[in-house]
Scaffold this motif. Structure first.
Motif, PDB file in Angstrom:
ATOM      1  N   HIS A 108       0.875  -1.160   0.000  1.00 19.62           N
ATOM      2  CA  HIS A 108       0.000   0.000   0.000  1.00 19.62           C
ATOM      3  C   HIS A 108       0.917   1.216   0.000  1.00 19.62           C
ATOM      4  N   ASN A 109       0.726   2.074  -1.013  1.00 15.22           N
ATOM      5  CA  ASN A 109       1.642   3.207  -1.183  1.00 15.22           C
ATOM      6  C   ASN A 109       3.096   2.746  -1.186  1.00 15.22           C
ATOM      7  N   ARG A 110       3.339   1.620  -1.856  1.00 12.62           N
ATOM      8  CA  ARG A 110       4.683   1.035  -2.049  1.00 12.62           C
ATOM      9  C   ARG A 110       5.285   0.487  -0.733  1.00 12.62           C
ATOM     10  N   VAL A 111       4.476   0.482   0.270  1.00 17.02           N
ATOM     11  CA  VAL A 111       4.991  -0.081   1.538  1.00 17.02           C
ATOM     12  C   VAL A 111       4.453  -1.509   1.663  1.00 17.02           C
ATOM     13  N   PRO A 112       5.338  -2.491   1.919  1.00 15.23           N
ATOM     14  CA  PRO A 112       4.862  -3.882   2.018  1.00 15.23           C
ATOM     15  C   PRO A 112       4.166  -4.179   3.370  1.00 15.23           C
ATOM     16  N   TYR A 113       3.105  -4.936   3.264  1.00 15.80           N
ATOM     17  CA  TYR A 113       2.367  -5.403   4.450  1.00 15.80           C
ATOM     18  C   TYR A 113       2.044  -6.879   4.246  1.00 15.80           C
ATOM     19  N   THR A 114       1.578  -7.517   5.309  1.00  9.97           N
ATOM     20  CA  THR A 114       1.087  -8.903   5.188  1.00  9.97           C
ATOM     21  C   THR A 114      -0.426  -8.892   5.356  1.00  9.97           C
ATOM     22  N   ALA A 115      -1.105  -9.459   4.361  1.00 10.55           N
ATOM     23  CA  ALA A 115      -2.567  -9.624   4.478  1.00 10.55           C
ATOM     24  C   ALA A 115      -2.835 -11.080   4.838  1.00 10.55           C
ATOM     25  N   VAL A 116      -3.841 -11.275   5.658  1.00 16.70           N
ATOM     26  CA  VAL A 116      -4.180 -12.650   6.074  1.00 16.70           C
ATOM     27  C   VAL A 116      -5.639 -12.914   5.720  1.00 16.70           C
ATOM     28  N   GLY A 117      -5.858 -13.958   4.917  1.00 13.87           N
ATOM     29  CA  GLY A 117      -7.237 -14.356   4.584  1.00 13.87           C
ATOM     30  C   GLY A 117      -7.730 -15.336   5.625  1.00 13.87           C
ATOM     31  N   THR A 118      -8.910 -15.094   6.150  1.00 17.93           N
ATOM     32  CA  THR A 118      -9.407 -15.980   7.224  1.00 17.93           C
ATOM     33  C   THR A 118     -10.935 -16.022   7.227  1.00 17.93           C
ATOM     34  N   ASP A 119     -11.476 -16.730   8.230  1.00 18.01           N
ATOM     35  CA  ASP A 119     -12.932 -16.816   8.413  1.00 18.01           C
ATOM     36  C   ASP A 119     -13.241 -16.066   9.713  1.00 18.01           C
ATOM     37  N   PHE A 120     -13.836 -14.876   9.591  1.00 16.84           N
ATOM     38  CA  PHE A 120     -14.003 -14.030  10.774  1.00 16.84           C
ATOM     39  C   PHE A 120     -14.908 -14.657  11.857  1.00 16.84           C
ATOM     40  N   ALA A 121     -15.922 -15.408  11.397  1.00 17.74           N
ATOM     41  CA  ALA A 121     -16.821 -16.037  12.378  1.00 17.74           C
ATOM     42  C   ALA A 121     -16.033 -17.062  13.210  1.00 17.74           C
ATOM     43  N   ALA A 122     -15.155 -17.816  12.497  1.00 21.22           N
ATOM     44  CA  ALA A 122     -14.370 -18.846  13.192  1.00 21.22           C
ATOM     45  C   ALA A 122     -13.307 -18.216  14.085  1.00 21.22           C
ATOM     46  N   VAL A 123     -12.722 -17.108  13.628  1.00 18.62           N
ATOM     47  CA  VAL A 123     -11.674 -16.433  14.415  1.00 18.62           C
ATOM     48  C   VAL A 123     -12.211 -16.034  15.786  1.00 18.62           C
ATOM     49  N   GLN A 124     -13.449 -15.559  15.764  1.00 15.39           N
ATOM     50  CA  GLN A 124     -14.029 -15.104  17.040  1.00 15.39           C
ATOM     51  C   GLN A 124     -14.181 -16.261  18.035  1.00 15.39           C
TER      52      GLN A 124
END
Lengths: 384, 251
Positions: A108-124
């Motif tokens: 984002h704006n040339r700055v690297p980040y880590t995105a994590v795909g998950t299941d929000f209902a299960a995370v809770q």
């Protein structure tokens, strides 16, 4: 040899003496009874809690996150279909939650980040300790920004940002995401962006895989090990690992708690025994003349012992029964106060408590009875 | 027939043969000998420290002499074990105590039944008859604390009689009673004696001792003298039929 009916008359008279001794000396007997009942109450309460601790603590520990993870046995990504197959091997009543996590590098704006795909209902369910300010993602392309990432990128709930990246096949992707909330865990999660797995699949064009599957199971370490073995055996592509810092600390805490409860129960039993022995000793001292009289009238030491042990037995049984009922209430009270959950009432513990109580009382009567047996019948003469 | 009657009349219930009792260097009793025949009533007297308590302990089979023999109903009990002495007490001796010693949580009739229970078999009707005999049938269901001292002592006498003992041993039976109750209890003893009971009373009261046929006086652990007491008025008349009737009833 006296006829049976006459022998029965003597037995009936023994019970009559016993009943009269207990009823007409009720204030003294009440002291002993209360002592035994308190002992039995604490005993049953502690045993009930001790029996229920694994269940209670296991539920308690589930709020500290996953205790098992599925990773690929080959070191690659995990196929979600395999994970679903493995889920069937796990006891449904023990499975609190199962959450996939897929990691993806984005910019984002040339700055690297880590995105994590998950299941929000299960995370809770698997990570109930996550603190979210704003809202959990509901709509498409909504994300949770980790607290550190949000601070670095100066993001607030409701803001949109453009991202881009490269998928595993080298194809570039671009997209827009909207921050619905900021998550704070105090861990590495604070540096990530969390998005729904289907959104990530759509963004990258790659579906059906995750890097790791986190599971929260309400089971002891030994059971977890067994389940992990079964998973790998049935689905060889998966490797189930225990999150040792959780399972081991759970086992350690449980072990210490059980030891503490056992120790307290043991001490209570000893104290009960001392209390009963002291009361019975006082009873023997008070009844020295009565014992002496009975001996002077021809009672043998065994007959005296039989009478005192019978009294002890009745007290033990009655105190055990009273304490058994109170013990269940005591266990419930402790469980609600400490674990904020009700303990499962085990009525079959009551007869065991009554039996243990009678046994403890009889053991405690041993020394006073020996003393009673040694009382000299001559004490009744001239008040000696 | 005549010979048999003569034998019965001279039958010795208790023979004390040269007994001594020492507690370390202290000699509580020294070389005491006397005999109590069947149906005889004797009193043992003496000042404090004369050995009365030691004597009653030995006669009551609650202690053993250091030397000498105690023959009770033809059996030498001087070297029996504590458990064997318990059996002798149960079968042959009826005890009456100065302080009554009734079991406080049992009624009068239950107190009498206690002696039956340890002796052989309980029989409530028989216990009630014994209370009737001492004039306490009406008070049979009362607890000791609801009875006067005299009544408690009469329950104690009924309890001593219930198993038809060979010897009634009374320790200061009027010691804790006022004069009128003391008289009631002594009348009861007179009646028992008239009915043929063998009685040994240990007392310091000369009036109580005078009721007996003989008085044995102890001094400093030694037998000082044995005196025959003059017969008391009314004593002989009460014997005879009454005694026979009661013995038949007990049989």
């Amino acid at each position: 040899m006296p006829p049976k009916t006459l022998k029965t008359k003597n037995k009936t008279f023994l019970f009559r003496m016993l009943a009269m001794s207990l009823v007409r000396r009720r204030s003294r007997m009440a002291v002993a009874l209360v002592g035994i009942a308190i002992g039995a109450t604490v005993l049953l309460g502690m045993v009930s809690i001790s029996y229920d601790i694994p269940r209670q603590m296991s539920l308690e520990f589930r709020s500290y996150g996953a205790n098992m993870v599925f990773v690929s046995a080959a070191g690659a990504q995990v196929a979600l279909a395999d994970a679903e197959q493995a889920r069937k091997l796990l006891p449904a009543e023990q499975l609190v939650g199962m959450t996939p996590f897929r990691y993806l590098n984005i910019r984002h704006n040339r700055v690297p980040y880590t995105a994590v795909g998950t299941d929000f209902a299960a995370v809770q369910k698997t990570s109930p300790y996550w603190q979210v300010s704003g809202e959990w993602p509901k709509g498409p392309n909504e994300v949770l920004a980790g607290a550190d990432a949000a601070e670095y990128a100066r993001l607030k709930p409701g803001m949109e940002l453009a991202i881009d990246g490269v998928n595993s096949k080298g194809s570039r992707f671009r997209g827009k995401i909207r921050v619905s909330g900021v998550v704070k865990t105090g861990g590495k999660e604070d540096g990530f962006f969390f998005m729904a797995l289907p959104d990530m699949e759509k963004l990258t064009g790659e579906s059906g895989v995750a890097d790791v599957i986190e599971l929260s199971l309400s089971a002891a370490e030994a059971d977890l090990k067994q389940l992990a073995g079964a998973v790998h055996e049935t689905v060889p592509s998966l490797e189930a690992r225990l999150v040792r810092r959780v399972t081991q600390s759970e086992a350690a805490v449980l072990g210490k708690l059980k030891m503490l409860v056992t120790l307290v129960t043991g001490i209570v039993l000893v104290l009960t025994m001392i209390c009963v022995a002291t009361t019975m000793m006082t009873v023997v001292m008070e009844r020295r003349y009565e014992i002496g009289l009975k001996k002077a009238l021809g009672a043998g030491s065994r007959a005296i012992a039989r009478e005192f042990l019978a009294e002890g037995l009745v007290l033990g049984l009655a105190g055990g029964l009273l304490g058994g009922v109170c013990g269940l209430l005591f266990a419930q009270l402790i469980s609600v106060e400490v674990f904020a959950r009700t303990v499962s009432l085990r009525l079959n513990f009551i007869p065991v408590t009554v039996l243990v109580s009678a046994l403890v009382t009889m053991t405690a009567c041993f020394w006073p009875v020996r003393r009673a047996m040694r009382v000299d019948p001559a004490v009744v003469l001239r008040g000696e | 027939m005549l010979d048999a009657q003569t034998d019965a009349a001279t039958e010795k219930t208790l023979e004390i043969q040269g007994i001594t009792k020492s507690f370390g260097a202290v000699h509580a009793l020294s070389d005491i000998s006397f005999t109590v025949n069947r149906g005889e009533w004797i009193a043992i007297m003496g000042p404090s420290g004369s050995g009365k308590t030691t004597m009653i302990n030995i006669i009551g089979c609650m202690d053993r002499p250091t030397s000498g023999a105690v023959i009770l109903d033809g059996e030498d009990v001087s070297s029996l074990s504590a458990e064997e002495l318990t059996v002798i007490r149960r079968d042959k001796i009826g005890l009456v105590f100065q302080q009554f010693h009734l079991v406080p949580y049992l009624t009068a009739v239950e107190n009498v039944m206690v002696a039956q229970y340890y002796h052989s078999l309980v029989d409530e009707n028989e216990a009630l008859q014994a209370l009737d005999r001492v004039g306490l049938l009406e008070r049979a269901r009362h607890l000791p604390r609801q009875l006067s001292g005299g009544e408690q002592q009469r329950v104690c006498v009924a309890r001593a009689l219930i198993n038809s003992p060979k010897l009634i041993l009374a320790d200061e039976p009027t010691g804790n009673l006022d004069e009128s109750n003391g008289k009631i209890v002594m009348d009861l003893f007179r009646q028992l004696h008239a009915e043929g009971s063998t009685i040994v009373v240990v007392t310091h009261d000369p009036d109580v001792a005078a009721c007996a046929e003989k008085t044995i006086v102890l001094e400093y652990g030694r037998l000082a003298r044995i005196t025959d007491n003059p017969p008391q008025t009314g004593k002989v008349e009460q014997a005879g039929e009454t005694a026979q009737t009661t013995l038949d009833k007990q049989a």
